[in-house]
Design an enzyme around this catalytic site. Structure first.
Site, PDB file in Angstrom:
ATOM      1  N   LEU A 122      15.969 -59.937   6.127  1.00  0.00           N
ATOM      2  CA  LEU A 122      16.433 -58.046   5.774  1.00  0.00           C
ATOM      3  C   LEU A 122      15.008 -57.477   5.899  1.00  0.00           C
ATOM      4  O   LEU A 122      14.083 -58.023   6.534  1.00  0.00           O
ATOM      5  CB  LEU A 122      16.112 -58.826   4.475  1.00  0.00           C
ATOM      6  CG  LEU A 122      16.540 -58.034   2.875  1.00  0.00           C
ATOM      7  CD1 LEU A 122      17.749 -57.201   3.453  1.00  0.00           C
ATOM      8  CD2 LEU A 122      16.180 -58.256   1.894  1.00  0.00           C
ATOM      9  N   ASP A 123      15.774 -56.606   6.635  1.00  0.00           N
ATOM     10  CA  ASP A 123      15.304 -54.558   7.212  1.00  0.00           C
ATOM     11  C   ASP A 123      13.961 -55.659   6.613  1.00  0.00           C
ATOM     12  O   ASP A 123      13.730 -55.351   5.007  1.00  0.00           O
ATOM     13  CB  ASP A 123      15.689 -53.961   7.125  1.00  0.00           C
ATOM     14  CG  ASP A 123      16.748 -53.660   7.603  1.00  0.00           C
ATOM     15  OD1 ASP A 123      16.676 -54.413   8.400  1.00  0.00           O
ATOM     16  OD2 ASP A 123      17.481 -52.773   7.720  1.00  0.00           O
ATOM     17  N   ARG A 124      12.148 -54.924   7.262  1.00  0.00           N
ATOM     18  CA  ARG A 124      11.069 -55.054   6.977  1.00  0.00           C
ATOM     19  C   ARG A 124      10.396 -53.852   5.310  1.00  0.00           C
ATOM     20  O   ARG A 124      10.457 -54.389   4.495  1.00  0.00           O
ATOM     21  CB  ARG A 124      10.324 -54.441   7.340  1.00  0.00           C
ATOM     22  CG  ARG A 124       8.936 -54.300   7.402  1.00  0.00           C
ATOM     23  CD  ARG A 124       7.781 -53.585   8.181  1.00  0.00           C
ATOM     24  NE  ARG A 124       8.024 -54.204   9.239  1.00  0.00           N
ATOM     25  CZ  ARG A 124       6.758 -55.315   9.918  1.00  0.00           C
ATOM     26  NH1 ARG A 124       5.735 -54.441   9.253  1.00  0.00           N
ATOM     27  NH2 ARG A 124       6.480 -54.911  11.006  1.00  0.00           N
ATOM     28  N   ALA A 127      13.454 -53.278   3.711  1.00  0.00           N
ATOM     29  CA  ALA A 127      14.289 -53.267   2.393  1.00  0.00           C
ATOM     30  C   ALA A 127      13.753 -54.036   1.575  1.00  0.00           C
ATOM     31  O   ALA A 127      12.770 -55.324   1.731  1.00  0.00           O
ATOM     32  CB  ALA A 127      15.481 -53.825   2.539  1.00  0.00           C
TER      33      ALA A 127
END
Length: 203
Positions: free
Chosen positions: A50-52, A54
């Site tokens: 998961l994107d940093r 997000a």
């Protein structure tokens, strides 16, 4: 303290805060390290990312013997649901629909681009969205991924002039990235039973 939503001997579902890496890193704070310390275990295996910037629901393996099976279960398009919520800077023309694009991720710039033809490094990407609510000209959308590309949701909406609020990388302005993983539903890699975990938006 990381919020734990479900745990058994094989896996753990938790809530990733924004600003921390979802995978192991020697150079930056990361969720696997935090979980190892909090849970008192030597092994936490990453099965997705998961994107940093997000936040939201993630699942990790607690047993190296089933990490491969859990990774496969998470990637199973037929039996797994991955739902996200995103607050867009505008409102889509259609209340719901599918987005299909070709994406190219530039690793050096850490940015994903929508392109018009296949070439080396380009991958197909698709998702389904539905507008949940509209307030002050901004739409809260529910998103289900059919593919899992780097920055997929961010890049696909931004390419249509609808960047996510707080997404400075893709034109959404400054502040917190308003993108969160809110639900994961999958088949348990050992028991075969369905496990569904939810979390409130942006909590």
């Amino acid at each position: 303290m990381i919020k734990i939503l479900f745990r058994d001997r094989y896996m753990v579902f938790c809530v990733k805060p924004e600003g921390i890496l979802s995978q192991d890193s020697e150079n930056a704070p990361n969720l696997p390290d935090v979980l190892r310390e909090q849970l008192g275990t030597s092994y936490v295996g990453t099965v997705h990312r998961l994107d940093r910037e997000a936040s939201g629901v993630m699942v990790y393996s607690l047993d190296p013997k089933i990490t491969g099976k859990l990774t496969a279960a998470f990637a199973d398009k037929e039996n797994t649901v991955k739902e996200y919520r995103a607050l867009l800077t505008g409102v889509p023309e259609d209340r719901c629909g599918e987005l299909h694009d070709l994406l190219y991720h530039d690793a050096k710039r850490n940015k994903t681009y929508v392109v018009d033809r296949m070439r080396k490094g380009v991958r197909e990407a698709s998702l389904y969205y539905e507008v949940v609510s509209v307030n002050d000209g901004r739409a809260l959308v529910s998103v289900r991924l059919f593919t899992g590309r780097t920055h997929q949701i961010r890049a696909q909406f931004a390419s249509r002039g609808l960047p996510i609020c707080g997404d400075g990388r893709y034109g959404g302005g400054s502040g917190r990235l308003m993108l969160s993983s809110v639900r994961i539903s999958l088949l348990h890699p050992v028991t075969g039973e369905r496990v569904e975990v939810r979390n409130n938006v942006f909590s």
